[in-house]
Design a protein around this motif. Structure first.
Motif, PDB file in Angstrom:
ATOM      1  N   VAL A  33       0.849  -1.200   0.000  1.00 28.59           N
ATOM      2  CA  VAL A  33       0.000   0.000   0.000  1.00 28.59           C
ATOM      3  C   VAL A  33       0.887   1.254   0.000  1.00 28.59           C
ATOM      4  O   VAL A  33       1.892   1.311   0.699  1.00 28.59           O
ATOM      5  CB  VAL A  33      -0.929   0.003   1.230  1.00 28.59           C
ATOM      6  CG1 VAL A  33      -1.677   1.325   1.352  1.00 28.59           C
ATOM      7  CG2 VAL A  33      -1.909  -1.162   1.154  1.00 28.59           C
ATOM      8  N   ALA A  34       0.512   2.261  -0.797  1.00 28.92           N
ATOM      9  CA  ALA A  34       1.226   3.542  -0.870  1.00 28.92           C
ATOM     10  C   ALA A  34       2.720   3.334  -1.070  1.00 28.92           C
ATOM     11  O   ALA A  34       3.525   3.685  -0.202  1.00 28.92           O
ATOM     12  CB  ALA A  34       0.953   4.380   0.372  1.00 28.92           C
ATOM     13  N   PRO A  35       3.114   2.768  -2.212  1.00 30.90           N
ATOM     14  CA  PRO A  35       4.545   2.545  -2.469  1.00 30.90           C
ATOM     15  C   PRO A  35       5.356   3.828  -2.284  1.00 30.90           C
ATOM     16  O   PRO A  35       4.924   4.910  -2.666  1.00 30.90           O
ATOM     17  CB  PRO A  35       4.559   2.088  -3.929  1.00 30.90           C
ATOM     18  CG  PRO A  35       3.215   1.501  -4.167  1.00 30.90           C
ATOM     19  CD  PRO A  35       2.265   2.339  -3.337  1.00 30.90           C
ATOM     20  N   ALA A 130      12.542  -1.700  -2.138  1.00 34.99           N
ATOM     21  CA  ALA A 130      13.899  -1.779  -2.687  1.00 34.99           C
ATOM     22  C   ALA A 130      14.204  -3.183  -3.202  1.00 34.99           C
ATOM     23  O   ALA A 130      14.900  -3.347  -4.214  1.00 34.99           O
ATOM     24  CB  ALA A 130      14.915  -1.358  -1.632  1.00 34.99           C
ATOM     25  N   LEU A 131      13.698  -4.208  -2.527  1.00 32.55           N
ATOM     26  CA  LEU A 131      13.893  -5.581  -3.012  1.00 32.55           C
ATOM     27  C   LEU A 131      13.192  -5.782  -4.352  1.00 32.55           C
ATOM     28  O   LEU A 131      13.776  -6.338  -5.296  1.00 32.55           O
ATOM     29  CB  LEU A 131      13.351  -6.582  -1.981  1.00 32.55           C
ATOM     30  CG  LEU A 131      14.022  -6.613  -0.612  1.00 32.55           C
ATOM     31  CD1 LEU A 131      13.322  -7.614   0.300  1.00 32.55           C
ATOM     32  CD2 LEU A 131      15.506  -6.952  -0.729  1.00 32.55           C
ATOM     33  N   LEU A 132      11.957  -5.322  -4.450  1.00 32.14           N
ATOM     34  CA  LEU A 132      11.197  -5.470  -5.698  1.00 32.14           C
ATOM     35  C   LEU A 132      11.871  -4.704  -6.837  1.00 32.14           C
ATOM     36  O   LEU A 132      11.942  -5.199  -7.971  1.00 32.14           O
ATOM     37  CB  LEU A 132       9.769  -4.967  -5.500  1.00 32.14           C
ATOM     38  CG  LEU A 132       8.881  -5.802  -4.563  1.00 32.14           C
ATOM     39  CD1 LEU A 132       7.596  -5.045  -4.234  1.00 32.14           C
ATOM     40  CD2 LEU A 132       8.547  -7.150  -5.190  1.00 32.14           C
ATOM     41  N   ALA A 133      12.386  -3.516  -6.543  1.00 29.57           N
ATOM     42  CA  ALA A 133      13.040  -2.707  -7.571  1.00 29.57           C
ATOM     43  C   ALA A 133      14.283  -3.396  -8.106  1.00 29.57           C
ATOM     44  O   ALA A 133      14.689  -3.164  -9.255  1.00 29.57           O
ATOM     45  CB  ALA A 133      13.398  -1.336  -7.011  1.00 29.57           C
ATOM     46  N   ASP A 134      14.893  -4.262  -7.289  1.00 32.65           N
ATOM     47  CA  ASP A 134      16.082  -4.991  -7.716  1.00 32.65           C
ATOM     48  C   ASP A 134      15.729  -6.324  -8.372  1.00 32.65           C
ATOM     49  O   ASP A 134      16.613  -7.122  -8.675  1.00 32.65           O
ATOM     50  CB  ASP A 134      17.000  -5.233  -6.521  1.00 32.65           C
ATOM     51  CG  ASP A 134      18.462  -5.346  -6.929  1.00 32.65           C
ATOM     52  OD1 ASP A 134      19.036  -4.334  -7.354  1.00 32.65           O
ATOM     53  OD2 ASP A 134      19.021  -6.461  -6.847  1.00 32.65           O
ATOM     54  N   GLY A 135      14.438  -6.574  -8.577  1.00 29.16           N
ATOM     55  CA  GLY A 135      14.009  -7.790  -9.251  1.00 29.16           C
ATOM     56  C   GLY A 135      13.889  -9.001  -8.352  1.00 29.16           C
ATOM     57  O   GLY A 135      13.778 -10.140  -8.840  1.00 29.16           O
ATOM     58  N   ILE A 136      13.885  -8.800  -7.036  1.00 33.58           N
ATOM     59  CA  ILE A 136      13.764  -9.907  -6.087  1.00 33.58           C
ATOM     60  C   ILE A 136      12.293 -10.141  -5.763  1.00 33.58           C
ATOM     61  O   ILE A 136      11.576  -9.215  -5.378  1.00 33.58           O
ATOM     62  CB  ILE A 136      14.557  -9.611  -4.802  1.00 33.58           C
ATOM     63  CG1 ILE A 136      16.053  -9.482  -5.128  1.00 33.58           C
ATOM     64  CG2 ILE A 136      14.326 -10.690  -3.751  1.00 33.58           C
ATOM     65  CD1 ILE A 136      16.899  -9.042  -3.952  1.00 33.58           C
ATOM     66  N   ILE A 184      21.016  -4.996   0.290  1.00 33.56           N
ATOM     67  CA  ILE A 184      19.996  -3.955   0.155  1.00 33.56           C
ATOM     68  C   ILE A 184      19.440  -3.543   1.507  1.00 33.56           C
ATOM     69  O   ILE A 184      19.370  -2.353   1.849  1.00 33.56           O
ATOM     70  CB  ILE A 184      18.862  -4.436  -0.770  1.00 33.56           C
ATOM     71  CG1 ILE A 184      19.365  -4.554  -2.214  1.00 33.56           C
ATOM     72  CG2 ILE A 184      17.659  -3.488  -0.700  1.00 33.56           C
ATOM     73  CD1 ILE A 184      18.391  -5.244  -3.145  1.00 33.56           C
ATOM     74  N   THR A 185      19.025  -4.512   2.317  1.00 37.72           N
ATOM     75  CA  THR A 185      18.329  -4.173   3.563  1.00 37.72           C
ATOM     76  C   THR A 185      19.275  -3.646   4.637  1.00 37.72           C
ATOM     77  O   THR A 185      18.827  -2.981   5.574  1.00 37.72           O
ATOM     78  CB  THR A 185      17.538  -5.377   4.093  1.00 37.72           C
ATOM     79  OG1 THR A 185      18.418  -6.490   4.319  1.00 37.72           O
ATOM     80  CG2 THR A 185      16.468  -5.786   3.096  1.00 37.72           C
ATOM     81  N   SER A 186      20.574  -3.896   4.489  1.00 42.32           N
ATOM     82  CA  SER A 186      21.538  -3.303   5.425  1.00 42.32           C
ATOM     83  C   SER A 186      21.489  -1.777   5.389  1.00 42.32           C
ATOM     84  O   SER A 186      21.901  -1.118   6.351  1.00 42.32           O
ATOM     85  CB  SER A 186      22.955  -3.772   5.088  1.00 42.32           C
ATOM     86  OG  SER A 186      23.094  -5.153   5.295  1.00 42.32           O
ATOM     87  N   ARG A 187      20.985  -1.211   4.292  1.00 44.44           N
ATOM     88  CA  ARG A 187      20.890   0.237   4.146  1.00 44.44           C
ATOM     89  C   ARG A 187      19.674   0.825   4.867  1.00 44.44           C
ATOM     90  O   ARG A 187      19.484   2.042   4.866  1.00 44.44           O
ATOM     91  CB  ARG A 187      20.831   0.610   2.661  1.00 44.44           C
ATOM     92  CG  ARG A 187      22.059   0.233   1.867  1.00 44.44           C
ATOM     93  CD  ARG A 187      21.906   0.623   0.400  1.00 44.44           C
ATOM     94  NE  ARG A 187      21.599   2.042   0.250  1.00 44.44           N
ATOM     95  CZ  ARG A 187      20.491   2.519  -0.329  1.00 44.44           C
ATOM     96  NH1 ARG A 187      19.570   1.700  -0.808  1.00 44.44           N
ATOM     97  NH2 ARG A 187      20.293   3.826  -0.424  1.00 44.44           N
ATOM     98  N   PHE A 188      18.874  -0.038   5.504  1.00 38.58           N
ATOM     99  CA  PHE A 188      17.636   0.440   6.121  1.00 38.58           C
ATOM    100  C   PHE A 188      17.572   0.050   7.604  1.00 38.58           C
ATOM    101  O   PHE A 188      16.672  -0.685   8.025  1.00 38.58           O
ATOM    102  CB  PHE A 188      16.424  -0.131   5.372  1.00 38.58           C
ATOM    103  CG  PHE A 188      16.277   0.379   3.967  1.00 38.58           C
ATOM    104  CD1 PHE A 188      15.553   1.521   3.700  1.00 38.58           C
ATOM    105  CD2 PHE A 188      16.875  -0.291   2.903  1.00 38.58           C
ATOM    106  CE1 PHE A 188      15.412   1.996   2.399  1.00 38.58           C
ATOM    107  CE2 PHE A 188      16.738   0.167   1.599  1.00 38.58           C
ATOM    108  CZ  PHE A 188      16.009   1.328   1.357  1.00 38.58           C
ATOM    109  N   PRO A 189      18.521   0.528   8.427  1.00 37.53           N
ATOM    110  CA  PRO A 189      18.521   0.136   9.836  1.00 37.53           C
ATOM    111  C   PRO A 189      17.288   0.603  10.603  1.00 37.53           C
ATOM    112  O   PRO A 189      16.919  -0.010  11.611  1.00 37.53           O
ATOM    113  CB  PRO A 189      19.801   0.781  10.385  1.00 37.53           C
ATOM    114  CG  PRO A 189      20.082   1.922   9.463  1.00 37.53           C
ATOM    115  CD  PRO A 189      19.643   1.441   8.108  1.00 37.53           C
ATOM    116  N   SER A 190      16.635   1.670  10.161  1.00 41.33           N
ATOM    117  CA  SER A 190      15.468   2.172  10.885  1.00 41.33           C
ATOM    118  C   SER A 190      14.204   1.365  10.593  1.00 41.33           C
ATOM    119  O   SER A 190      13.153   1.619  11.190  1.00 41.33           O
ATOM    120  CB  SER A 190      15.230   3.649  10.564  1.00 41.33           C
ATOM    121  OG  SER A 190      15.017   3.841   9.189  1.00 41.33           O
TER     122      SER A 190
END
Length: 268
Positions: A33-35, A130-136, A184-190
């Motif tokens: 929801v709300a990308p 971010a995962l989807l944008a990378d094709g995952i 990818i997710t290491s960039r999102f600690p919050s």
């Protein structure tokens, strides 16, 4: 020549999601929801427990990365978006008494008190974009269901009465995608950051990957491994363990959609 229509700001999509929840038009999980907008887990506690819970979050930043804390008795959170009302803007809530789940209402206005403090905690739905944008492939999104979540044998660091097992969310991936997902997710600690475990679920106390404690089971295909992230449902596991007299949380998968942008919470 007709000019192309301008896309509405993502904040408008977030506010519309909240209005849909407030009007009880939307009552389901909020994955996808709300990308572009940050979503948040919720825990509401009496002010007498708020200090201990704040310390609990500070000591457990992986499962409980704090985005915002309200003033006692104030249901509005302007730091998270226009006209946010925590009493009505989540698609489904959970009400706990003495550690027991007693109700799952769509609105908590009738339960609101002057001593309640709201804690908003980062959600892994935010890094899925971010995962989807990378094709995952994010399996619960492609299957159209809620993310699977599991209680583990990983213990949280206690604070006051708050203690108990960490909850994790799971997304199955082939090994190459799992490695990329860590990056990818290491960039999102919050919003929980990198995974806390990859591979054998039994090593973190999960006996049956097909029977999540919260959310829905998803297909794990041949050649895939389960990848586990710390989850903002952890406070609900802790509530069940510590049994506070009164607490309100979101229902698993039913988040507050905020005006904050995912792109602005990523670490450089």
């Amino acid at each position: 020549m007709v000019a192309p229509a301008l896309r509405p700001p993502i904040e408008n999509a977030a506010r519309q999601a909240r209005l849909d929840a407030r009007r009880q038009v939307a009552t389901g999980p909020t994955a996808g929801v709300a990308p572009g907008c940050v979503q948040a887990n919720l825990a509401i506690l009496p002010a007498g427990l708020a200090g201990d819970f704040l310390r609990f979050c500070q000591r457990n930043p992986r499962p409980c990365p704090l985005l915002a804390v309200s003033e006692p008795g104030d249901p509005f959170l302007p730091m998270l978006g226009q006209d946010v009302d925590i009493r009505s803007d989540v698609t489904r809530y959970r009400v706990w008494q003495g550690g027991e789940l007693v109700d799952e209402p769509l609105d908590i206005s009738h339960l609101w008190r002057d001593d309640l403090v709201s804690f908003l905690i980062g959600c892994s739905f935010s890094f899925e974009e971010a995962l989807l944008a990378d094709g995952i492939d994010v399996r619960h999104i492609s299957q159209g269901c809620n993310v699977p979540m599991y209680r583990t044998n990983i213990q949280t660091a206690p604070a006051g009465p708050f203690r108990g097992p960490m909850v994790v969310s799971m997304r199955p991936m082939v090994a190459a995608d799992a490695i990329r997902a860590v990056q990818i997710t290491s960039r999102f600690p919050s919003v929980h950051g990198a995974p806390v475990h990859l591979g054998d679920p039994a090593l973190i106390g999960i006996q049956d990957i097909g029977r999540p404690d919260y959310g829905d089971a998803v297909q794990v295909r041949p050649g895939e491994i389960p990848v586990f992230w710390a989850c903002g449902v952890t406070p609900q596991s802790v509530v069940a363990s510590t049994r506070p007299q009164f607490c309100i949380t979101h229902a698993p998968g039913h988040m507050l959609v905020t005006d904050l942008r995912n792109s602005r919470i990523a670490a450089l």
